[in-house]
Design a protein around this motif. Sequence first.
Motif, mmCIF file in Angstrom:
data_model
loop_
_atom_site.group_PDB
_atom_site.id
_atom_site.type_symbol
_atom_site.label_atom_id
_atom_site.label_comp_id
_atom_site.label_asym_id
_atom_site.label_seq_id
_atom_site.Cartn_x
_atom_site.Cartn_y
_atom_site.Cartn_z
ATOM 1 N N MET A 113 -17.065 -9.420 15.284
ATOM 2 C CA MET A 113 -17.546 -7.994 14.204
ATOM 3 C C MET A 113 -17.220 -7.067 15.136
ATOM 4 S SD MET A 113 -18.599 -9.784 11.644
ATOM 5 C CE MET A 113 -17.985 -11.247 10.706
ATOM 6 N N PRO A 114 -16.910 -5.963 13.891
ATOM 7 C CA PRO A 114 -16.462 -6.317 12.414
ATOM 8 C C PRO A 114 -15.162 -6.887 12.385
ATOM 9 C CG PRO A 114 -16.243 -3.521 13.117
ATOM 10 C CD PRO A 114 -17.003 -4.540 14.385
ATOM 11 N N GLN A 115 -15.171 -6.947 10.816
ATOM 12 C CA GLN A 115 -14.083 -7.022 10.832
ATOM 13 C C GLN A 115 -12.778 -6.891 9.732
ATOM 14 O OE1 GLN A 115 -13.850 -11.506 9.224
ATOM 15 N NE2 GLN A 115 -15.649 -12.341 11.096
ATOM 16 N N PHE A 116 -11.417 -6.694 9.741
ATOM 17 C CA PHE A 116 -10.646 -5.923 9.381
ATOM 18 C C PHE A 116 -9.499 -6.839 8.465
ATOM 19 C CE2 PHE A 116 -8.993 -4.944 12.630
ATOM 20 C CZ PHE A 116 -7.732 -4.482 12.640
ATOM 21 N N GLU A 117 -8.183 -6.280 7.501
ATOM 22 C CA GLU A 117 -7.587 -6.528 7.465
ATOM 23 C C GLU A 117 -6.731 -5.318 6.913
ATOM 24 O OE1 GLU A 117 -5.196 -9.279 6.944
ATOM 25 O OE2 GLU A 117 -6.704 -10.476 7.578
ATOM 26 N N LYS A 118 -5.011 -5.193 7.459
ATOM 27 C CA LYS A 118 -4.861 -3.679 7.279
ATOM 28 C C LYS A 118 -3.238 -3.974 7.119
ATOM 29 C CE LYS A 118 -3.856 1.086 8.123
ATOM 30 N NZ LYS A 118 -3.751 1.908 9.418
ATOM 31 N N GLN A 119 -2.196 -4.179 6.135
ATOM 32 C CA GLN A 119 -1.694 -3.863 5.954
ATOM 33 C C GLN A 119 -0.651 -3.129 4.910
ATOM 34 O OE1 GLN A 119 -3.065 -6.784 4.400
ATOM 35 N NE2 GLN A 119 -2.722 -7.904 6.193
ATOM 36 N N ASN A 120 0.385 -2.751 5.631
ATOM 37 C CA ASN A 120 1.403 -1.552 5.580
ATOM 38 C C ASN A 120 2.571 -1.979 4.441
ATOM 39 O OD1 ASN A 120 -0.453 0.420 5.946
ATOM 40 N ND2 ASN A 120 0.872 1.089 7.263
ATOM 41 N N TYR A 121 3.420 -1.621 3.264
ATOM 42 C CA TYR A 121 4.426 -1.917 2.822
ATOM 43 C C TYR A 121 4.546 -0.516 2.462
ATOM 44 C CZ TYR A 121 1.741 -6.129 1.969
ATOM 45 O OH TYR A 121 0.965 -7.475 1.859
ATOM 46 N N ILE A 122 6.378 -0.281 1.916
ATOM 47 C CA ILE A 122 7.197 0.450 1.940
ATOM 48 C C ILE A 122 8.014 -0.294 0.831
ATOM 49 C CG2 ILE A 122 9.111 -0.981 2.912
ATOM 50 C CD1 ILE A 122 10.148 2.747 3.397
ATOM 51 N N LEU A 123 8.080 0.167 -0.896
ATOM 52 C CA LEU A 123 8.853 0.068 -1.546
ATOM 53 C C LEU A 123 9.738 0.575 -1.859
ATOM 54 C CD1 LEU A 123 8.772 -0.038 -4.817
ATOM 55 C CD2 LEU A 123 7.690 2.065 -5.162
ATOM 56 N N GLU A 124 10.536 -0.805 -2.109
ATOM 57 C CA GLU A 124 12.184 -0.004 -1.544
ATOM 58 C C GLU A 124 12.871 -0.663 -2.637
ATOM 59 O OE1 GLU A 124 13.268 -1.527 3.499
ATOM 60 O OE2 GLU A 124 12.609 -2.493 2.178
ATOM 61 N N THR A 125 14.203 0.260 -3.328
ATOM 62 C CA THR A 125 15.341 -0.577 -4.163
ATOM 63 C C THR A 125 16.128 -1.394 -3.747
ATOM 64 O OG1 THR A 125 16.269 1.597 -5.067
ATOM 65 C CG2 THR A 125 13.739 0.882 -5.680
ATOM 66 N N SER A 126 16.902 -2.196 -4.565
ATOM 67 C CA SER A 126 18.535 -2.769 -3.854
ATOM 68 C C SER A 126 19.076 -3.121 -5.107
ATOM 69 C CB SER A 126 18.228 -4.395 -3.376
ATOM 70 O OG SER A 126 19.220 -5.028 -3.009
ATOM 71 N N PRO A 127 20.155 -1.947 -5.348
ATOM 72 C CA PRO A 127 20.571 -1.036 -4.625
ATOM 73 C C PRO A 127 20.202 0.024 -3.928
ATOM 74 C CG PRO A 127 21.952 -0.971 -6.016
ATOM 75 C CD PRO A 127 21.582 -1.804 -6.307
ATOM 76 N N TYR A 209 -12.294 -3.995 5.422
ATOM 77 C CA TYR A 209 -12.886 -3.657 6.178
ATOM 78 C C TYR A 209 -14.873 -4.667 5.491
ATOM 79 C CZ TYR A 209 -16.345 -1.524 9.887
ATOM 80 O OH TYR A 209 -17.459 -1.172 10.696
ATOM 81 N N VAL A 210 -15.454 -5.366 6.687
ATOM 82 C CA VAL A 210 -16.775 -5.960 6.529
ATOM 83 C C VAL A 210 -17.537 -5.575 7.764
ATOM 84 C CG1 VAL A 210 -18.022 -7.761 6.347
ATOM 85 C CG2 VAL A 210 -16.260 -7.263 4.624
ATOM 86 N N LYS A 211 -18.117 -5.319 8.159
ATOM 87 C CA LYS A 211 -18.859 -4.649 9.414
ATOM 88 C C LYS A 211 -19.960 -5.969 9.610
ATOM 89 C CE LYS A 211 -22.489 -1.136 11.038
ATOM 90 N NZ LYS A 211 -22.924 -0.898 10.964
ATOM 91 N N VAL A 212 -20.331 -6.704 9.044
ATOM 92 C CA VAL A 212 -21.294 -7.712 9.158
ATOM 93 C C VAL A 212 -21.199 -9.003 8.311
ATOM 94 C CG1 VAL A 212 -23.799 -8.889 9.437
ATOM 95 C CG2 VAL A 212 -23.431 -6.333 9.822
ATOM 96 N N SER A 213 -20.923 -10.283 8.174
ATOM 97 C CA SER A 213 -20.360 -11.233 7.921
ATOM 98 C C SER A 213 -21.622 -12.563 8.491
ATOM 99 C CB SER A 213 -19.262 -11.852 7.822
ATOM 100 O OG SER A 213 -18.877 -12.835 7.018
ATOM 101 N N ASN A 245 -5.427 -7.557 -0.188
ATOM 102 C CA ASN A 245 -6.237 -8.681 0.934
ATOM 103 C C ASN A 245 -7.221 -8.815 0.492
ATOM 104 O OD1 ASN A 245 -6.976 -6.415 1.739
ATOM 105 N ND2 ASN A 245 -5.581 -5.867 3.333
ATOM 106 N N SER A 246 -7.818 -9.528 2.139
ATOM 107 C CA SER A 246 -9.607 -9.731 1.273
ATOM 108 C C SER A 246 -9.550 -9.888 2.530
ATOM 109 C CB SER A 246 -9.721 -10.404 0.570
ATOM 110 O OG SER A 246 -9.361 -11.866 0.581
ATOM 111 N N ILE A 247 -11.040 -10.026 2.998
ATOM 112 C CA ILE A 247 -11.709 -10.028 4.673
ATOM 113 C C ILE A 247 -13.420 -10.574 4.177
ATOM 114 C CG2 ILE A 247 -13.038 -8.359 5.183
ATOM 115 C CD1 ILE A 247 -12.190 -9.452 7.287
#
Length: 247
Positions: A113-127, A209-213, A245-247
């Motif tokens: 504790m605490p617990q967290f999840e973090k993700q970053n994504y880049i937006l792309e087109t192809s081509p 983010y969760v401080k206490v679970s 994401n979730s926690i």
Amino acid sequence: MYDNKPAVDAGVTINIADAASTANLNATALDSDGYIDTILWEQITPATPLATISNNAILNPALSNLTEDEYEFKITVTDNDGFTANDTVGVIRDKIYGIALTKILDESDTSGMPQFEKQNYILETSPVLNASDVLLLNANSVTTLMGDGLPFGVAAYIIIRKNGVAIHGNINSINYGDDDWNGSQVVSDIDFQFSLIASDVVVVEIYSYVKVSPTGTAAAEFSIESVVFTGSSSTNTTLPLTVSNSI
């Protein structure tokens, strides 16, 4: 006696299908006090490779060997008095784009504790988008918090950055310690729009983010619901396109 200059109109932008290699130029020209003596079509951009112009001395020649996504052609007309006029027209390939949210950062800590999840994504087109294409995205962000009335702290956020500048923020946090929030949710659900051109870099940040679970839960979800292109370009990506994401 006053001599009028000729007038020429190269026509409207020509859109061709993604797999096409041919098109037709269609200009009009007029000289009010004489006649059009000569016509000359030429490719302005790109410098190479050159498309094939069937006859560059007529108003409506055919184009072939179109291999690039964007072209500009110029027509110059000269009248019987030696006066000239010119105009340009573009040929743009209508692309079929794939759209993706590619993960570029993945951090988490669920060991204590605490617990967290973090993700970053880049937006792309192809081509990559054509320089003239503008993509309008209809998006949705949802952050959801839940608690059981015990002391806790939970938070979730979604931030969209375009070229390093935040253009959207859904930030949701709460820290209650009484029974009034027992089993209830705090939800922030936002629909919004933003645009994308070839030079843009768009990054989606999602964080829970969760401080206490187990006294609290947090979740974040971002979706691209639909897209609109300028011209006739389109996407073959199944929408909505969602990351969460979730926690």
